[in-house]
Write an enzyme that holds these catalytic residues in place. Structure first.
Site, PDB file in Angstrom:
ATOM      1  N   HIS A  31       1.020  -1.367  -0.180  1.00  0.00           N
ATOM      2  CA  HIS A  31       0.297   0.026  -0.029  1.00  0.00           C
ATOM      3  C   HIS A  31       1.011   1.090  -0.376  1.00  0.00           C
ATOM      4  O   HIS A  31       1.955   0.899   0.548  1.00  0.00           O
ATOM      5  CB  HIS A  31      -0.628  -0.194   1.103  1.00  0.00           C
ATOM      6  CG  HIS A  31      -2.210   0.850   0.843  1.00  0.00           C
ATOM      7  ND1 HIS A  31      -1.969   2.021   1.466  1.00  0.00           N
ATOM      8  CD2 HIS A  31      -3.714   0.729   0.671  1.00  0.00           C
ATOM      9  CE1 HIS A  31      -2.689   2.642   1.094  1.00  0.00           C
ATOM     10  NE2 HIS A  31      -3.774   1.512   0.304  1.00  0.00           N
ATOM     11  N   ASP A  69      -7.773  -5.306  -0.110  1.00  0.00           N
ATOM     12  CA  ASP A  69      -8.474  -6.652  -1.242  1.00  0.00           C
ATOM     13  C   ASP A  69      -8.223  -7.799  -0.950  1.00  0.00           C
ATOM     14  O   ASP A  69      -8.574  -8.442  -1.427  1.00  0.00           O
ATOM     15  CB  ASP A  69      -7.914  -5.796  -2.503  1.00  0.00           C
ATOM     16  CG  ASP A  69      -8.617  -3.788  -2.908  1.00  0.00           C
ATOM     17  OD1 ASP A  69      -9.478  -3.872  -2.668  1.00  0.00           O
ATOM     18  OD2 ASP A  69      -8.035  -3.764  -3.395  1.00  0.00           O
TER      19      ASP A  69
HETATM   20  N1  CMC Z   1       4.707  -7.915  -4.829  1.00  0.00           N
HETATM   21  C1  CMC Z   1       5.408  -7.249  -5.217  1.00  0.00           C
HETATM   22  N2  CMC Z   1       5.949  -6.037  -4.375  1.00  0.00           N
HETATM   23  C2  CMC Z   1       5.144  -5.559  -4.807  1.00  0.00           C
HETATM   24  C3  CMC Z   1       3.920  -5.462  -4.285  1.00  0.00           C
HETATM   25  C4  CMC Z   1       3.717  -6.351  -4.054  1.00  0.00           C
HETATM   26  N3  CMC Z   1       1.668  -6.615  -4.162  1.00  0.00           N
HETATM   27  N4  CMC Z   1       3.889  -3.764  -4.368  1.00  0.00           N
HETATM   28  C5  CMC Z   1       5.226  -3.368  -3.759  1.00  0.00           C
HETATM   29  N5  CMC Z   1       5.887  -4.035  -4.784  1.00  0.00           N
HETATM   30  C6  CMC Z   1       7.502  -4.068  -4.409  1.00  0.00           C
HETATM   31  C7  CMC Z   1       7.737  -3.106  -5.783  1.00  0.00           C
HETATM   32  O1  CMC Z   1       8.417  -3.572  -6.794  1.00  0.00           O
HETATM   33  C8  CMC Z   1       8.701  -1.728  -5.360  1.00  0.00           C
HETATM   34  O2  CMC Z   1       9.893  -3.255  -5.372  1.00  0.00           O
HETATM   35  P1  CMC Z   1      11.628  -1.848  -5.083  1.00  0.00           P
HETATM   36  O3  CMC Z   1      11.378  -1.108  -3.890  1.00  0.00           O
HETATM   37  O4  CMC Z   1      12.112  -3.016  -4.694  1.00  0.00           O
HETATM   38  O5  CMC Z   1      11.505  -1.334  -6.139  1.00  0.00           O
HETATM   39  C9  CMC Z   1       8.627  -1.760  -3.337  1.00  0.00           C
HETATM   40  O6  CMC Z   1       7.340  -2.921  -2.982  1.00  0.00           O
HETATM   41  C10 CMC Z   1       7.445  -0.355  -3.884  1.00  0.00           C
HETATM   42  O7  CMC Z   1       6.286  -0.167  -4.680  1.00  0.00           O
HETATM   43  P2  CMC Z   1       5.517   0.574  -5.202  1.00  0.00           P
HETATM   44  O8  CMC Z   1       5.138   0.153  -6.547  1.00  0.00           O
HETATM   45  O9  CMC Z   1       6.540   1.408  -4.753  1.00  0.00           O
HETATM   46  O10 CMC Z   1       4.980   0.923  -4.519  1.00  0.00           O
HETATM   47  P3  CMC Z   1       3.356   1.722  -4.547  1.00  0.00           P
HETATM   48  O11 CMC Z   1       3.592   2.948  -3.354  1.00  0.00           O
HETATM   49  O12 CMC Z   1       3.706   2.415  -6.050  1.00  0.00           O
HETATM   50  O13 CMC Z   1       2.357   0.696  -5.566  1.00  0.00           O
HETATM   51  C11 CMC Z   1       0.475  -0.929  -4.512  1.00  0.00           C
HETATM   52  C12 CMC Z   1       1.566   0.897  -4.304  1.00  0.00           C
HETATM   53  C13 CMC Z   1      -0.622  -0.646  -3.838  1.00  0.00           C
HETATM   54  C14 CMC Z   1       0.220  -0.466  -6.076  1.00  0.00           C
HETATM   55  C15 CMC Z   1       1.990  -1.663  -4.789  1.00  0.00           C
HETATM   56  O14 CMC Z   1       1.991  -2.246  -3.541  1.00  0.00           O
HETATM   57  C16 CMC Z   1       0.696  -2.909  -5.495  1.00  0.00           C
HETATM   58  O15 CMC Z   1       0.736  -2.948  -6.845  1.00  0.00           O
HETATM   59  N6  CMC Z   1       0.387  -4.370  -4.677  1.00  0.00           N
HETATM   60  C17 CMC Z   1      -0.472  -4.458  -5.530  1.00  0.00           C
HETATM   61  C18 CMC Z   1      -2.284  -4.711  -6.106  1.00  0.00           C
HETATM   62  C19 CMC Z   1      -3.081  -4.097  -5.087  1.00  0.00           C
HETATM   63  O16 CMC Z   1      -3.388  -5.379  -4.075  1.00  0.00           O
HETATM   64  N7  CMC Z   1      -3.666  -2.998  -5.081  1.00  0.00           N
HETATM   65  C20 CMC Z   1      -4.762  -2.763  -4.136  1.00  0.00           C
HETATM   66  C21 CMC Z   1      -4.516  -1.514  -3.526  1.00  0.00           C
HETATM   67  S1  CMC Z   1      -5.389  -1.053  -1.710  1.00  0.00           S
HETATM   68  C22 CMC Z   1      -6.960  -0.687  -2.013  1.00  0.00           C
HETATM   69  C23 CMC Z   1      -7.299   0.874  -2.983  1.00  0.00           C
HETATM   70  O17 CMC Z   1      -6.566   1.383  -2.014  1.00  0.00           O
HETATM   71  O18 CMC Z   1      -6.940   1.123  -3.669  1.00  0.00           O
END
Ligand code: CMC
Length: 419
Positions: free
Chosen positions: A302, A359
């Site tokens: 998140h 989720d």
């Molecule tokens: N599985 C594997 N690695 C992950 C995941 C995941 N679900 N989420 C983040 N990471 C890793 C990512 O690869 C990155 O690694 P590094 O620093 O080595 O590059 C690090 O963690 C930070 O990730 P980010 O993509 O920069 O984080 P963000 O804040 O931009 O994205 C997120 C947040 C929720 C989009 C992301 O965690 C994700 O894609 N999660 C899966 C989709 C999901 O469950 N979404 C629902 C969110 S909660 C409901 C809502 O309110 O939307």
């Protein structure tokens, strides 16, 4: 007033500081470009406060979520969804008379315009319900006055909350060839929705209390989450003074994506794929760690929570309680718990502070309620409707400027055109 000091190219500047009611500190950079010629760079707005808001407070490091000061745990355990909707939109819990009036208004406004109902027939059977609902919400502006006068807006808030459940149930009925069941005035919000989904026009449908209560709790935990992607979209569109139907329709589209509300559908699809693949969940955590695999553990991570998402904690417990009550066992729940167990101990997830989000467990509950997978994100949208409305209203009352970020241009410099 406290200030922050910035030294840019050898020159000192002072920037005003702001402090939120929970102590959060911000540096006001609104005049930065005018005074220094520089803009800030924050792709994805991960460190940008885009507005002041009094609706929802999150402390992502501590895993705290409060609406108008009330803890999500208390609201989810004791409140009615319609009551939480009122709290978000109007700032205070309704008193007894206000609640009776509010519920009665929601019941009165539950019917879709009959010509809007006819739209449904013209979508292909393969249509995703999120696309149908977003189009229908934008189309409501053709059926109802949609200027931004507060009294008109107030009626539209009721229409949007009340009709969202009817649209959701009708898109489902249509997709399975079931006759539409119209709303009933004497039923509460959740019972009305469940009857429209699973009842038939002739027979009385007894709404099971466990299911009704589980739905009420699910809607509450989705009701608002401050400046997330869809709410920021509603604010972005609304900042151009677009009407509420246009703004919320855009929010529905933003929610649809798998990184946001669409993650609940993606989680169930992921859990099903793991089950079909023999239940080897370790293989999937390994895949999620491999950046080249293009696979992420859906329902994990998140932007704001760097601790347990309190909504996921509530939902995990509810999964056990509801399945137990209904005498069901779901292999998806076992797979989900095993995945969570592995991920919470794995260095990759621990280092990055990746925890289950809202989720991760919600889909298992929706399944227990009989909601099909392609309707999961619609359920999220139904819950989020009051939050979107509250933010649209707050923004309008504060007279926000049009949202218009800057960019760092990295394209070609000026060159001569030759025909
Ligand atoms: N599985 C594997 N690695 C992950 C995941 C995941 N679900 N989420 C983040 N990471 C890793 C990512 O690869 C990155 O690694 P590094 O620093 O080595 O590059 C690090 O963690 C930070 O990730 P980010 O993509 O920069 O984080 P963000 O804040 O931009 O994205 C997120 C947040 C929720 C989009 C992301 O965690 C994700 O894609 N999660 C899966 C989709 C999901 O469950 N979404 C629902 C969110 S909660 C409901 C809502 O309110 O939307």
């Amino acid at each position: 007033m406290s200030t922050a000091k910035l030294n840019l190219n050898g020159q000192d500047y002072e920037l005003p500081q702001m402090k939120g009611s929970e102590g959060e500190v911000a540096i006001d950079i609104a005049s930065l470009r005018a005074t220094t010629g520089a803009v800030t760079f924050d792709p994805g707005y991960g460190n940008t406060g885009s507005c002041e808001s009094a609706i929802t407070f999150i402390d992502g490091e501590k895993g705290i979520l409060r609406h108008r000061g009330y803890a999500i745990e208390d609201l989810a355990a004791h409140a009615e969804f319609s009551e939480v909707a009122y709290l978000l939109i109007y700032g205070e819990l309704p008193d007894k008379n206000q609640l009776v009036q509010w519920k009665s208004d929601l019941a009165d406004n539950s019917f879709l315009h009959e010509r809007l109902v006819k739209f449904i027939d013209h979508f292909p059977l393969t249509a995703h319900p999120m696309g149908m609902i977003s189009s229908m919400i934008a189309s409501m502006s053709a059926f109802y006055p949609s200027d931004n006068d507060p009294e008109v807006a107030d009626i539209n808030f009721r229409r949007l909350i009340a009709q969202m459940k009817t649209m959701a149930a009708f898109t489902y009925s249509w997709s399975v060839g079931k006759p539409f069941v119209y709303p009933k005035r004497d039923l509460d919000y959740c019972s009305n929705f469940l009857r429209m989904m699973f009842g038939s026009p002739e027979d009385e449908y007894e709404v099971p209390t466990v299911i009704r209560n589980a739905l009420n709790m699910l809607l509450i935990v989705h009701a608002d989450h401050e400046q997330n992607c869809s709410t920021s979209t509603v604010r972005m569109v609304g900042s151009s003074q677009a009407n509420i139907f246009a703004s919320i329709s855009a929010g529905v589209c933003a929610l649809w994506g798998p990184l946001h509300g669409g993650a609940n559908q993606a989680v169930l699809e992921m859990l099903s794929a793991i089950e079909e693949d023999g239940g080897d969940y370790k293989k999937y955590t390994e895949m999620a760690k491999d950046k080249n695999s293009g696979f992420r553990l859906m329902g994990f991570g998140h932007r704001v929570y760097k601790n347990f998402d309190p909504r996921a904690t509530i939902l995990k417990k509810a999964c056990d309680d509801v399945l137990d009550h209904l005498g069901l066992s779901d292999p998806m729940l076992d797979i989900a718990k095993n995945l969570e167990g592995i991920a919470l101990e794995d260095e990759f997830f621990v280092e990055r502070k990746l925890y289950p989000n809202v989720d991760f467990y919600s889909g298992i509950l929706y399944r227990a309620l009989g909601i099909p997978v392609n309707m999961f994100t619609v359920m999220f949208a139904m819950g989020r409707m009051p939050g979107w409305i509250a933010h649209w209203k707050e923004m309008g009352e504060e007279g926000s400027r049009i949202h218009r970020p800057r960019q760092i241009y990295v394209g070609s410099t000026a060159r001569e055109y030759k025909s």
